[in-house]
Write an enzyme that holds these catalytic residues in place. Structure first.
Site, PDB file in Angstrom:
ATOM      1  N   ASP A  13      31.761 105.974 -31.547  1.00 60.26           N
ATOM      2  CA  ASP A  13      32.532 107.085 -30.634  1.00 60.26           C
ATOM      3  C   ASP A  13      33.562 106.406 -29.870  1.00 60.26           C
ATOM      4  O   ASP A  13      33.898 106.900 -28.793  1.00 60.26           O
ATOM      5  CB  ASP A  13      31.621 108.049 -29.758  1.00 60.26           C
ATOM      6  CG  ASP A  13      30.355 108.451 -30.484  1.00 60.26           C
ATOM      7  OD1 ASP A  13      30.644 108.764 -31.839  1.00 60.26           O
ATOM      8  OD2 ASP A  13      29.219 108.420 -30.101  1.00 60.26           O
ATOM      9  N   LYS A  16      37.910 105.788 -33.322  1.00 61.42           N
ATOM     10  CA  LYS A  16      38.579 104.931 -34.234  1.00 61.42           C
ATOM     11  C   LYS A  16      39.218 106.073 -35.131  1.00 61.42           C
ATOM     12  O   LYS A  16      40.296 105.527 -35.545  1.00 61.42           O
ATOM     13  CB  LYS A  16      37.297 104.280 -35.167  1.00 61.42           C
ATOM     14  CG  LYS A  16      36.688 103.425 -34.291  1.00 61.42           C
ATOM     15  CD  LYS A  16      35.549 102.720 -35.119  1.00 61.42           C
ATOM     16  CE  LYS A  16      34.160 103.640 -35.569  1.00 61.42           C
ATOM     17  NZ  LYS A  16      33.541 103.942 -34.347  1.00 61.42           N
ATOM     18  N   GLY A  40      31.185 110.371 -37.120  1.00 59.45           N
ATOM     19  CA  GLY A  40      32.142 111.614 -36.956  1.00 59.45           C
ATOM     20  C   GLY A  40      33.347 110.901 -36.386  1.00 59.45           C
ATOM     21  O   GLY A  40      33.665 110.754 -35.064  1.00 59.45           O
ATOM     22  N   HIS A  41      34.438 111.061 -37.146  1.00 56.41           N
ATOM     23  CA  HIS A  41      35.793 110.604 -37.035  1.00 56.41           C
ATOM     24  C   HIS A  41      36.683 111.891 -36.765  1.00 56.41           C
ATOM     25  O   HIS A  41      36.995 112.605 -37.538  1.00 56.41           O
ATOM     26  CB  HIS A  41      36.211 109.630 -37.929  1.00 56.41           C
ATOM     27  CG  HIS A  41      35.544 108.410 -38.196  1.00 56.41           C
ATOM     28  ND1 HIS A  41      35.721 107.514 -39.010  1.00 56.41           N
ATOM     29  CD2 HIS A  41      34.821 107.747 -37.370  1.00 56.41           C
ATOM     30  CE1 HIS A  41      34.771 106.467 -38.848  1.00 56.41           C
ATOM     31  NE2 HIS A  41      34.323 106.756 -37.731  1.00 56.41           N
ATOM     32  N   GLN A 224      30.667 103.700 -36.555  1.00 60.20           N
ATOM     33  CA  GLN A 224      29.714 103.277 -35.621  1.00 60.20           C
ATOM     34  C   GLN A 224      30.374 102.100 -34.772  1.00 60.20           C
ATOM     35  O   GLN A 224      31.579 102.293 -34.789  1.00 60.20           O
ATOM     36  CB  GLN A 224      28.193 102.931 -36.171  1.00 60.20           C
ATOM     37  CG  GLN A 224      27.630 104.100 -36.482  1.00 60.20           C
ATOM     38  CD  GLN A 224      27.701 104.451 -38.059  1.00 60.20           C
ATOM     39  OE1 GLN A 224      27.943 103.687 -38.928  1.00 60.20           O
ATOM     40  NE2 GLN A 224      28.193 105.720 -38.347  1.00 60.20           N
TER      41      GLN A 224
END
Ligand code: IMP
Length: 426
Positions: A13, A16, A40-41, A224
């Site tokens: 988180d 990225k 979750g990008h 991650q």
């Protein structure tokens, strides 16, 4: 060819998605090499928000080709959901999104087993995303998994799934005391998954070789972060893949890339967050922690869980620089720190009366250390409008300069907001 590897340098988180989106403007292709739909990008284009879990963030640039590499575990149902969102937004994926035939597949039973394992662990649960990541990697390493190419081959698919279900159903009924899975039902679901993936599965290795021959720029997208790496993270409170940059050598099909230019960019927040359980030495379970969560909108992009928040931990970040081999840093969400009177940064730990300068391998030590903080004067200026390094307040530059000096690598990018233009190249 030039290669930029962008990895999370903390517990995930780090932002990225935005960094990859910005850098992909100058890339021919973006590749994911590990993890799955647990990521979750989040990327904002104007006011439009996109959350990508599995498909590389480069998909948002129309001329960029995207690859899902061999080290990923792909859930075809999550993949289809993401495709639907992209197609609805008018983003074309045909002919520019490829899945390696060696990518392992997550089937519905992996998600079920993930949940059962967590339930069984009770208080000691890892706090996984429930996306079936661990069970899919378990099957891969016990040589029971299905790769994309196996999923597309009907007799192999059938044989492998039936073989798998014998063991899964034994586990479900005898160990977890749950209801068994119906083999015909799973076979049908797997056939539907094969239909989803069929247009996208293609050898990716020759494409990468061609890019190399043509001197193109490849961006490799980590998911991650190093502190969640199966080997280097806060084991066992980790994910089941290799988020560290070394994971690209096995997860991309590129090998140990040594020709041309390689840049290894670690992304770190200006403070620190973590979702799920496990050690977090600089966690703030107080008003300051809540302020960081509110200002930084720190809620998981995949599960919506509130993220645990705390001060920047340079002991953990230094360790991350080493295990990744980072050459450059991107510091994100600097604007979230605007308005604090004082900022703290952990520069060492105290444990059992001793000073620790290196992130310990011992889980008990990770849980019990007390951070040794260095305090910084905060700044009262809005940094979200700064576009040049020199526009930043003196105190913010002093904060960033200290981070670079402590870590021994330059801060190359500073992000001061969610939009594409809220970025400073140093
Ligand atoms: P899993 O990857 O779902 O097995 O979860 C293992 C651990 O990694 C849990 O603590 C999750 O919260 C964490 N995790 C997995 N993916 C992400 C991510 O993209 N960002 C932050 N934490 C993650």
């Amino acid at each position: 060819m030039s290669v930029s590897i962008v990895v999370g340098a903390q517990w995930g988180d780090e932002g990225k998605g935005k960094i990859i989106d910005v850098l992909s403007e100058n890339a021919s292709a973006v590749l994911r090499y590990q993890g799955g739909a647990n990521a979750g990008h989040t990327v904002y284009i104007g006011e439009q928000k996109y959350v990508l879990h599995l498909i590389p963030s480069g998909i948002l640039r129309p001329d960029v080709v995207c690859f899902i590499g061999d080290g990923v575990v792909l859930d075809p149902i999550a993949y289809q959901e993401e495709l639907d969102v992209l197609h609805k937004a008018g983003i074309r994926t045909e002919g520019r999104l490829w899945v390696s035939p060696r990518t392992h597949i997550i089937l519905p039973y992996h998600k079920r087993l993930d949940m059962c394992a967590e339930k069984r662990k009770g208080k000691k649960k890892i706090g996984t995303t429930g996306r079936g990541i661990g069970p899919a990697y378990m099957d891969k390493y016990s040589r029971m998994g299905l790769r994309a190419i196996d999923l597309l081959n009907e007799p192999i698919r059938r044989e492998r799934i039936l073989q798998n279900l014998e063991m899964k159903n034994f586990l479900l009924t005898s160990y977890y005391e749950e209801t068994p899975l119906d083999p015909e039902d799973i076979l049908q679901q797997a056939a539907a998954c094969a239909d989803i993936l069929k247009p996208y599965v293609r050898e990716t290795i020759p494409d990468l070789a061609e890019m190399n021959a043509k001197g193109r720029h490849l961006l490799i997208e980590g998911a991650q972060g190093a502190m969640l790496d199966i080997d280097y993270g806060s084991y066992p409170y980790v994910t089941s893949s290799h988020p560290v940059a070394g994971g690209t050598f096995t997860g991309s099909g590129l090998g140990v890339y040594s020709g041309g230019d390689m840049r290894l960019l670690g992304v770190a927040k200006a403070y620190l967050t973590r979702v799920g359980n496990g050690p977090f030495p600089t966690e703030l379970d107080d008003e300051t922690g809540r302020m960081l969560r509110d200002r930084g909108n720190e809620y998981g992009a995949t599960t919506g869980r509130p993220r645990r928040c705390g001060w920047l931990d340079l002991v953990a970040l230094k360790y991350s620089c080493l295990v990744n081999g980072l050459t450059h840093l991107a510091i994100t969400k600097l604007d979230v720190l605007d308005g604090f009177d004082t900022l703290n940064v952990a520069v060492a730990y105290q444990y059992k009366g001793r000073r620790l300068d290196f992130f310990p391998a011992d889980l008990q030590a990770q849980e019990e250390v007390t951070p040794v903080y260095k305090s910084f004067k905060g700044w009262q200026k809005d940094t979200s409008t700064c576009r040049e390094y020199d526009d930043l307040p003196d105190a913010a530059r002093a904060y960033l300069a200290y981070i670079a000096e402590f870590l021994g690598i330059p801060v190359h990018i500073v992000s001061t907001g969610q939009r594409r233009d809220q970025i400073i190249f140093v």
